[in-house]
Design a protein around this motif. Sequence first.
Motif, PDB file in Angstrom:
ATOM      1  N   UNK A  60      20.797 -37.185 -27.480  1.00 28.66           N
ATOM      2  CA  UNK A  60      21.821 -37.253 -26.376  1.00 28.66           C
ATOM      3  C   UNK A  60      22.801 -35.847 -26.459  1.00 28.66           C
ATOM      4  N   UNK A  77      20.440 -36.686 -21.678  1.00 25.45           N
ATOM      5  CA  UNK A  77      19.544 -36.702 -22.299  1.00 25.45           C
ATOM      6  C   UNK A  77      18.850 -35.350 -22.481  1.00 25.45           C
ATOM      7  N   UNK A 137      18.907 -37.212 -17.816  1.00 25.02           N
ATOM      8  CA  UNK A 137      19.782 -38.347 -17.202  1.00 25.02           C
ATOM      9  C   UNK A 137      21.314 -38.154 -17.783  1.00 25.02           C
ATOM     10  N   UNK A 141      24.328 -40.219 -18.470  1.00 18.12           N
ATOM     11  CA  UNK A 141      24.722 -41.464 -18.429  1.00 18.12           C
ATOM     12  C   UNK A 141      26.123 -41.615 -19.078  1.00 18.12           C
ATOM     13  N   UNK A 142      26.909 -42.608 -17.991  1.00 20.15           N
ATOM     14  CA  UNK A 142      28.112 -42.618 -18.485  1.00 20.15           C
ATOM     15  C   UNK A 142      28.379 -43.497 -19.506  1.00 20.15           C
ATOM     16  N   UNK A 146      24.791 -49.085 -14.773  1.00 20.20           N
ATOM     17  CA  UNK A 146      25.296 -47.770 -14.755  1.00 20.20           C
ATOM     18  C   UNK A 146      26.920 -47.676 -15.231  1.00 20.20           C
ATOM     19  N   UNK A 180      19.117 -36.367 -12.465  1.00 20.84           N
ATOM     20  CA  UNK A 180      18.582 -35.597 -13.734  1.00 20.84           C
ATOM     21  C   UNK A 180      17.860 -34.194 -13.504  1.00 20.84           C
ATOM     22  N   UNK A 217      17.199 -42.534 -11.330  1.00 23.36           N
ATOM     23  CA  UNK A 217      18.389 -41.840 -10.552  1.00 23.36           C
ATOM     24  C   UNK A 217      19.554 -42.826 -11.091  1.00 23.36           C
ATOM     25  N   UNK A 265      20.278 -46.716 -13.977  1.00 23.17           N
ATOM     26  CA  UNK A 265      19.735 -47.337 -14.918  1.00 23.17           C
ATOM     27  C   UNK A 265      18.969 -48.587 -14.828  1.00 23.17           C
ATOM     28  N   UNK A 312      11.652 -41.564 -11.185  1.00 27.34           N
ATOM     29  CA  UNK A 312      11.176 -40.160 -10.800  1.00 27.34           C
ATOM     30  C   UNK A 312      10.146 -40.011 -11.560  1.00 27.34           C
ATOM     31  N   UNK A 331       9.604 -36.891 -24.535  1.00 25.55           N
ATOM     32  CA  UNK A 331      10.649 -37.940 -25.189  1.00 25.55           C
ATOM     33  C   UNK A 331      10.005 -39.179 -25.746  1.00 25.55           C
TER      34      UNK A 331
END
Lengths: 733, 323
Positions: free
Chosen positions: A423, A603, A608, A610-611, A673, A728, B230, B232, B238, B316
């Motif tokens: 990250x 990432x 992505x 991410x908060x 999220x 992303x 897009x 979580x 995607x 990944x």
Amino acid sequence: MARPSMDRIDARAKVTGAARYSADHKLPGMVHGHLVTSTIARGRVVSMDLDAARAAGGVVEIYTPDHRPAFQGALTGLAAVFAETRPPLADREVHYHGQIVALVLAETVEQARDAAALIRVTYEAQPPNSSFEDAKEHAVSPPSVPGLPLGVPIKEPENVDIKAALAASEVTIERTYEIPPRHHSMMEPHAAVAVWQDGRLTIYSGTQGPAAHAMELSGVLGVEQADVHVISPYVGGGFGGKAFTWAPAMLAAAAARELGRPVKVVTGREQLFTVTGHRAASSQTFALGARRDGRLNAIEHATISQSLGEDPGYRTTPKYYAAPNVHISMKITPGLDLPTATIMRAPGDESGSFALECVMDELAEELGMDPIELRMRNYLESTLKGKLPYSSKHLDECYRVGAERFGWSRRGERPGAVTDGEWQVGMGMATAVLDAGRAPTTVRVAFRPNGTATVGNATSDAGTGMWTVMAMTGARALGLPADRIRPALGDSALPFAGSSDIYGAVGSAATATVTPAILTAAREAIAKLAEHAATAEGSPLRGADDVRYAEGRLTGGGKAVTFGELLTLTGTAEVGAQGTSADLDTTHAYASYAAHFCEVRVNRWTGEPLLSRFTTVVDAGAILNAKTARGQITGGVLFGLAAAMCEEGRVEGATGRISNANLADYLLPVNADTVEFDVHFLDHPDTRLSPTGARGIGELGTVGAAAAFANAVHNATGRRVRTLPITPDKLLA
Amino acid sequence: MRPYTYAAARSVGEALERAGDGSAYLAGGTTLVDLMKLEVVSPAHVVDITAVPLRGIRRGPRGLFIGAMERMADVAGHHLVAEPYPVVAEALRQSASPQIRNMATIGGNLLQRTRCGYFRDPATPCNRREPGSGCPAVDGHNRSHAILGTSDACVATHPSDLAVALTALDARLSLRGAGGERTLRLADFYRLPGGTPHLENELRPGELITGVTVPALPWARRSTYVKVRDRRSYEFALCSAAVAVHVKGGVIREARVAAGGVGTRPWRLPAVEEALRGRPMRTETFEAAVAHAADGARPLARNAFKPALLRRTIVRALVHLAG
């Protein structure tokens, strides 16, 4: 000092389902309506095959452009700018994909929906002009609307030569930011239940402004405003989408009048995307000119949007930073074959703050300066025009306290410097400024024999906590426990002052507007009660000349009585008074402030964003209910972050169809999220604004949140995404 | 939703008997009811198989058997699944929402229909829904669409996460129809769209999925599912990757790699598996092995990012397994 904090008084009713929203109302003989919408964006309805639908069970009536319920007028006033002025089913012309072409009315909701699916519409379609992208280059200056400051160029000084000022600056940057259309997507759809009796309409219809809704409906239906009674005690989210009157309520009212039966119309989720308003797409270009030490010399802000309703330049740029040369302008793209745009939470403020707070971050990077330092060097002490001082501004404290709470000093100065395994970790910040006005309004406070007191105003509670704030303020003003206050709101028959507050809960001003009037009305009501105690037949205090009121009790002539006992003894249903709040002191300007701090993790492989952490420090005057205020801010922040993370209305330029007009494809953030939001309130009551000292907060959290996220993404990755949302694919290296 | 008749079956035999032309089986209902409301499908007759005892999660000689009517949530949490096949449990847990996972069944999951917005909107043409009507996705909003296995007639992505994990593990389906029982590799079950996108799989009229068998593969304990999306939760991929590796002495002996969100069906990547075999378990190997993962891809106007995303998603997943 411990801040007052109280559970919502309507919480139990809401979680148990006892709270009745508009569509929950069932009336005897009620007919159910289902809307049919167009599948082309431009053209004409040639014919409609209604035979199968008419033959289907339970169908009562089908309205079409050729056979529609009567409308005597159209929307006027502000609604003519911010809502759809063409009455539903006006004619056979189609102006956007998803326009109403029929209303089917049947005995049950299933029958209405079923019959609607059987209607076959033949169109003469033309290629639509639905692409905002393509229209941008032909944007024009908007017509000026009397009394409305939106879209009017702002120049400081009046004869500013902004290009020369930019050219003369030591450092200049120019950047363009693009924001896609966005839809209110409130939980409760637009829904209305209408019934007529003796020429008067009663309509249960979710609205942010019951009195304005009554006024607008009366205009459309050709009846007196007093003959329209709007009832809307619970509203399942508005966000500006329920500030004005839209077709579903108009059709319910008009159909009920024609049929002589109650009519319910509930808008389908897909239909909400087109038949009620949305936030238009916008494109904003900022040019900043600055000295090497960070002092701004010139700000040029040019916006293009579909309509005038949301003007980011007017709403944002004059209120953030001091600069000797400023030029703000807006162009619009009229005539697009798209649904009508309206206002949405923090209209203009949200989009404007995204662009401004991103470009400031870009300038800070250019100058090699800490973003907070850059903002402090351009701190605004008075208004750009007129140089009015701000009543109470503690934004500097927001920055300081927020940086401390958040750990801003740990931010990597160089983008991409901080990683944690796979990250990339980044921090960003942004400022929020929101005008904090209030309108004069009228409240009625009345004592009742059962020991309770009513506090009534024609405002609304769209989930904001107004029920609770009215109870708390009434309790404070009358010296009673809050559970003895009976608030009344969401009803057009309740008091309001007039044209200035008719729109109810908009502009984050409801609390600031209503609570001072409660204090005034309570004083008047207490005076009336004391007079009643001294004069009414049956009062134990009759004849006393020293009657006093305190905490629900009246004393005088050596005697004491509670107001409940008093009114019972005198056989009086209620004693009360109306009170109107004082006019605003116009020697100062008023605004609420916040500083947002955001951490994201991107990432390194798949992009992505991410908060991971978020801190907001708020300077909004007195906080009347810490619990609902915190809910307002966290909800607002997430609303703003949604624009950065995932929300996007996707319009097909070639067809005018919104390709994701449903809640599966139109992505709103989910719990996964979000994070535990850190919200901190400064405590500086703004007593110049009003005796309660409270400024608005409803939209404040939304303002700037997307920029804090985008700036954090840049700090994490070195990538500057200027087109929302930040998905992303935009961050793949 | 169009009117239909309804019958509930209590046994496979009864279900097969009640099924007929234009009928649909109703299991968890999370796909079928949706599509009926949208009028994408309008079966004349619905056979409810909720009470048909196609249950059980058990180890057998051929591997792990999962009954078709087991719920997604129950399978994800089962020790016979979660420990030996993390990739399956992870794929299930990243699917849909908790509410849907509590209702949706394994058989239904494998038969879910594409999320292509044109397929789901009867007001638009769609070759999959109405053969020959056209495919607006080719030139339309195709960000979520496939880049592998597409045709001019259809570019719709297969939506199931579970199917990707099961494809990597080479699972077999048990099917029962009027003609009796048969089994089929999942990899052979889904069809490419070609010129007939409306024919999505090899299921015969009235035939039922009764269960899934995941072959024994001891080294699949080292497996994972990475899903890029897009938001979580409650969103389709995607791109996703189901990966299992057999590593000995720091060297990859065997590998399984399949991808989702990029293909018109779950997409096994044997060339990537081959490129991993015999190489050291480290990032350089992974990056080299995925170089050709997207060979043959046909990106569209709005999903040109997918080939790169596919490569990176696999890397990944491999990095996770190395860590």
